[in-house]
Enzyme design. Structure first.
Site, PDB file in Angstrom:
ATOM      1  N   ARG A  33     -57.367  29.971  -5.824  1.00  0.00           N
ATOM      2  CA  ARG A  33     -55.910  29.896  -5.865  1.00  0.00           C
ATOM      3  C   ARG A  33     -55.355  29.719  -4.460  1.00  0.00           C
ATOM      4  O   ARG A  33     -55.712  30.469  -3.544  1.00  0.00           O
ATOM      5  CB  ARG A  33     -55.330  31.160  -6.491  1.00  0.00           C
ATOM      6  CG  ARG A  33     -53.796  31.263  -6.421  1.00  0.00           C
ATOM      7  CD  ARG A  33     -53.314  32.512  -7.120  1.00  0.00           C
ATOM      8  NE  ARG A  33     -51.884  32.737  -6.983  1.00  0.00           N
ATOM      9  CZ  ARG A  33     -51.329  33.679  -6.215  1.00  0.00           C
ATOM     10  NH1 ARG A  33     -52.098  34.495  -5.504  1.00  0.00           N
ATOM     11  NH2 ARG A  33     -50.017  33.820  -6.156  1.00  0.00           N
ATOM     12  N   ARG A  74     -34.354  37.000  -0.962  1.00  0.00           N
ATOM     13  CA  ARG A  74     -34.912  37.952  -0.005  1.00  0.00           C
ATOM     14  C   ARG A  74     -33.802  38.718   0.724  1.00  0.00           C
ATOM     15  O   ARG A  74     -32.679  38.238   0.865  1.00  0.00           O
ATOM     16  CB  ARG A  74     -35.799  37.248   1.024  1.00  0.00           C
ATOM     17  CG  ARG A  74     -37.056  36.667   0.408  1.00  0.00           C
ATOM     18  CD  ARG A  74     -38.152  36.437   1.435  1.00  0.00           C
ATOM     19  NE  ARG A  74     -39.400  36.068   0.783  1.00  0.00           N
ATOM     20  CZ  ARG A  74     -40.286  36.922   0.316  1.00  0.00           C
ATOM     21  NH1 ARG A  74     -40.049  38.219   0.427  1.00  0.00           N
ATOM     22  NH2 ARG A  74     -41.391  36.512  -0.261  1.00  0.00           N
ATOM     23  N   LYS A 215     -46.368  30.844 -15.456  1.00  0.00           N
ATOM     24  CA  LYS A 215     -46.439  32.253 -15.093  1.00  0.00           C
ATOM     25  C   LYS A 215     -45.396  33.031 -15.895  1.00  0.00           C
ATOM     26  O   LYS A 215     -44.203  32.778 -15.779  1.00  0.00           O
ATOM     27  CB  LYS A 215     -46.225  32.410 -13.585  1.00  0.00           C
ATOM     28  CG  LYS A 215     -47.332  31.763 -12.757  1.00  0.00           C
ATOM     29  CD  LYS A 215     -47.009  31.757 -11.279  1.00  0.00           C
ATOM     30  CE  LYS A 215     -47.008  33.145 -10.684  1.00  0.00           C
ATOM     31  NZ  LYS A 215     -46.830  33.108  -9.207  1.00  0.00           N
ATOM     32  N   THR A 273     -52.542  40.351 -10.987  1.00  0.00           N
ATOM     33  CA  THR A 273     -51.792  41.341 -10.205  1.00  0.00           C
ATOM     34  C   THR A 273     -52.457  42.710 -10.190  1.00  0.00           C
ATOM     35  O   THR A 273     -52.654  43.338 -11.226  1.00  0.00           O
ATOM     36  CB  THR A 273     -50.339  41.518 -10.698  1.00  0.00           C
ATOM     37  OG1 THR A 273     -49.747  40.253 -10.920  1.00  0.00           O
ATOM     38  CG2 THR A 273     -49.520  42.257  -9.651  1.00  0.00           C
TER      39      THR A 273
END
Length: 489
Positions: A33, A74, A215, A273
């Site tokens: 990945r 962010r 995802k 994860t």
């Protein structure tokens, strides 16, 4: 029996040199990945070329997955060393790109004050820090810290997905998808998919040059899961953001639900994860992490994925060796026969199926092969395929027999590295069914994958109007329509 569950490893500073890549692939990495959220494009393209070279040297087909950044919100930069946000403290939330402090957090999101409302919960970073909005004004919001802790750098700022106005894919995603498709990656992961149309936008750019991985990391995506799976070539259970956007206690159940839906549809699924998170700094995983990996195997996942463990961890190769051992041990206890029984029943009741005739034929014949393999105790099932679809259809049934995917297309061979239990092998193109069956058996025999005296099944097919026995190609008429039982002598 070889390990059936595949391993996806993220490459980063700890693992991007040729020698470490060689050790990772030799230890069992099936898919590499590239996390495009970090680093420059040229750096990732260099790693791609390095992976190709090393995989060829090791002699293992390895796929490459490029993971698009997706929309990111962010906080402004916190002071060096970070700050502590104490439970119960009241903090200003303001839109903009200014520095943040313990009293005021700047958020790089223009419509922050429009999309927030009193009572909304927002999380920072990986979700460990949570604030609840308690007051709004024209130029700022006020959040009460519910769970506190130390924040550093510019952490992510997570709004509820139904409030987030940013779209997937972003313009940057589409540019990166084009670059990565041109470079020849096998898979491109689309972040924060909320509906099938998000996948379609990337498909319009990529075409058939790469397979698309959706995802699943928002509550909104669960509302459209079936259509997302139908639009995707693979799916990732992205538990990090999923656990932020959904109640954390729901995540294990959502994981099982998503995996089951993907297996039934014949779409490879990756569980991701924090699988071995502690091994970023520790020499061994926690007992809970080992149980987590084993339970993902029991759930039927095609692959388990490592992120920081192999990208920045202290010993990436030890992580692969450990997770491979856990997967192999779990597979000895996994009840895979239930998949064949369940899928057979669902197909008979027409609760799972395909829209085109070719796919229905492929599903029916792969079911027959699953039953035949059990009845004759077949050592292997040889799936002759140009696109990989035959192997993916067969993998749905999680057979006890070794599955071998044979294709003349090198990219298809690498793509099959993600599918549960499939051992990818490159072969030549053959002109007839008899020739293809003979050479499929001969090739796997020479490679030591089967032995003299074994009984094997060979699955193959041709598009309508094509040569019988030629490798099947994609399209509405393509079908796996040949099933042979062969005694190897």
């Amino acid at each position: 029996m070889t390990r059936r569950t595949k391993i996806v490893a993220t490459i980063g500073p700890a693992s991007n040199d040729p020698e470490t890549l060689r050790e990772l692939i030799a230890a069992g990495v099936d898919v590499v990945r590239l996390n495009l959220s970090h680093g420059e494009v040229d750096e990732h393209l260099a790693v791609l070329e390095r992976v190709r070279t090393v995989a060829e040297q090791v002699g293992r087909p390895v796929a490459v997955l490029a993971d698009l950044p997706g929309p990111k919100v962010r906080c402004g930069e916190f002071p060096d060393g970070g700050v502590d946000l104490a439970v119960g403290s009241l903090i200003e939330l303001v839109p903009g790109d200014h520095d943040s402090s313990a009293e005021r957090i700047s958020v790089d999101y223009e419509t922050l004050l429009v999309d927030l409302s009193v009572g909304a919960s927002v999380q920072l970073g990986d979700g460990a820090i949570c604030l609840q909005v308690v007051e709004m004004s024209d130029d700022r919001a006020f959040g009460r810290v519910v769970t506190g802790g130390r924040v550093n750098g510019s952490p992510g700022f997570h709004l509820p997905s139904e409030s987030l106005r940013l779209t997937t894919p972003t313009d940057e995603d589409l540019v990166l998808a084009e670059i990565m498709a041109d470079a020849g990656v096998e898979f491109i992961a689309v972040s924060f998919v909320r509906r099938a149309s998000d996948v379609d936008k990337v498909r319009a750019v990529v075409g058939d040059r790469a397979h698309l991985v959706s995802k699943i990391e928002t509550a909104a995506s669960m509302d459209h899961l079936d259509s997302i799976i139908a639009a995707s070539d693979a799916v990732m259970v992205a538990r990090g953001d999923l656990g932020i956007d959904c109640p954390i206690e729901d995540v294990p159940h959502l994981q099982k639900f998503i995996i089951r839906a993907c297996v039934e549809a014949g779409v490879p699924v990756i569980t991701a994860t924090q699988m071995m998170e502690s091994m970023i700094v520790a020499p061994t995983p926690t007992r809970a992490e080992v149980s987590d990996v084993a339970n993902a195997v029991f759930d039927g996942t095609d692959a388990v994925m490592l992120s920081g463990e192999t990208a920045i961890g202290r010993d990436p190769v030890a992580v692969i060796t450990t997770i491979a051992a856990v997967a192999r041990r779990a597979e000895r206890e996994a009840s895979y026969r239930q998949w064949a029984n369940r899928l057979g029943r669902l197909q008979r009741e027409h609760k799972v199926g395909a829209v085109d005739v070719g796919s229905r034929i492929t599903m029916a014949l792969s079911h027959a092969a699953s039953q035949a393999a059990m009845d004759c105790d077949a050592s292997a099932i040889l799936c002759c395929t140009r696109t990989g679809r035959t192997a993916r259809a067969m993998a749905r049934f999680r057979p006890d027999s070794l599955m071998i995917g044979l294709s003349p297309d090198p990219k298809t061979v690498r793509t099959m590295a993600l599918s549960w239990g499939v051992e990818p092998v490159e072969v030549e193109m053959y002109e007839s069914t008899d020739e293809m069956v003979w050479f499929a058996v001969e090739t796997t025999l020479q490679r030591g994958l089967i032995d003299h005296g074994d009984t094997v099944l060979v699955l193959a097919g041709a598009p309508t109007g094509g040569r019988s026995g030629s490798m099947p190609r994609s399209g509405p008429n393509a079908a796996t329509d040949v099933l042979r039982l062969v005694q190897v002598d």
